[in-house]
Design a protein around this motif. Structure first.
Motif: not given
Length: 269
Positions: A51-75
């Motif tokens: 959920e972003d700051r405007f209340g919008k929701h998005r669903v994403f798959p839990l894929e390896p190396r799929g997200f950034l946390l504080e600019g770093r790639v994480v799973t």
């Protein structure tokens, strides 16, 4: 006989391992493919909902190396059962567990009215203590010129002011314009009273009623909603319905965050 691995990929072509991070509620991450940034609100088998700051929701798959946390790639991985510590403040900022309040800055934020001050404290209190920003309230905007003169804003002591019902052509707008300077910023929301800045759905009403001109607005609201004509009790009921920034209208959210940014801006070297 020597055993050989079936993996013939050269070491330099293998992806660098990345950390696995539990998708705990409140964790803020970015999905790099879309640029969507938000807080985790739900993690189910194979998917995570942000959920972003405007209340919008998005669903994403839990894929390896799929997200950034504080600019770093994480799973992201599904969290294990156990107690969850909040990672977001009521304003939506990243929580800092165990952080001590900063020594108060010389800069201040003034808000018009006690209810406004209580609402700001309810949502932004944790952020303000970490930043060392003190919030005080005005009895009325008519006192603002004298307060600004006495405060004497400067590079090391910025002054921010939040005014109710700040619309063009009003007495409030003329006073705000007169006292605004490089180190004093006056902003306002369009609502007659800060009560209206709370979303009706959060309070459990369909909308804020229109009160005829000439009537006390707060008393008129209580009367129209069938509440006892006790404005103190009515305000407590409204305040108790506010749990985070999601319960407030964006017209107020943006103005308060603008003031916080303004008074915490470091002086130029």
């Amino acid at each position: 006989m020597r055993q050989y691995s079936a993996d013939l990929t050269p070491p330099w072509k293998k992806p660098t391992p990345v950390p696995e991070v539990a998708a705990e509620p409140g964790l803020v991450v970015e999905e790099p493919g879309t640029g969507f940034c938000g807080a985790v609100i739900r993690c189910e088998a194979g998917t995570v909902t942000l959920e972003d700051r405007f209340g919008k929701h998005r669903v994403f798959p839990l894929e390896p190396r799929g997200f950034l946390l504080e600019g770093r790639v994480v799973t992201l991985v599904r969290p294990t059962a156990g107690p969850v510590r909040p990672t977001r403040t009521a304003s939506g900022s990243v929580a800092v567990p165990g952080a001590r309040a900063r020594v108060a800055r010389a800069g201040r934020i003034y808000v018009e009215g006690r209810h406004d001050a209580e609402l700001v404290e309810r949502v932004w209190g944790d952020d303000l203590r970490i930043e060392g920003v003190v919030v005080e309230y005005l009895e009325g905007v008519d006192d603002l010129p004298a307060i600004v003169d006495a405060f004497a804003p400067g590079p090391d002591a910025r002054l921010g002011v939040l005014v109710d019902h700040l619309v063009p052509g009003t007495k409030e707008s003329r006073i705000a314009q007169a006292v605004t300077s490089e180190y004093a910023l006056v902003v306002g929301h369009p609502y007659i009273d800060v009560w209206e800045a709370v979303k009706p759905a959060s309070v459990g009403i369909p909308s804020w009623p229109r009160v005829p001109r000439g009537q006390d607005w707060k008393t008129g609201v209580c009367r129209a909603l069938g509440w006892p004509e006790n404005t103190g009790a009515a305000w407590q009921r409204i305040l108790d319905s506010v749990h985070s920034y999601r319960d407030l209208q964006p017209e107020l959210l943006g103005r308060v965050e603008e003031l916080i940014d303004f008074v915490t801006t470091p002086p130029e070297e």
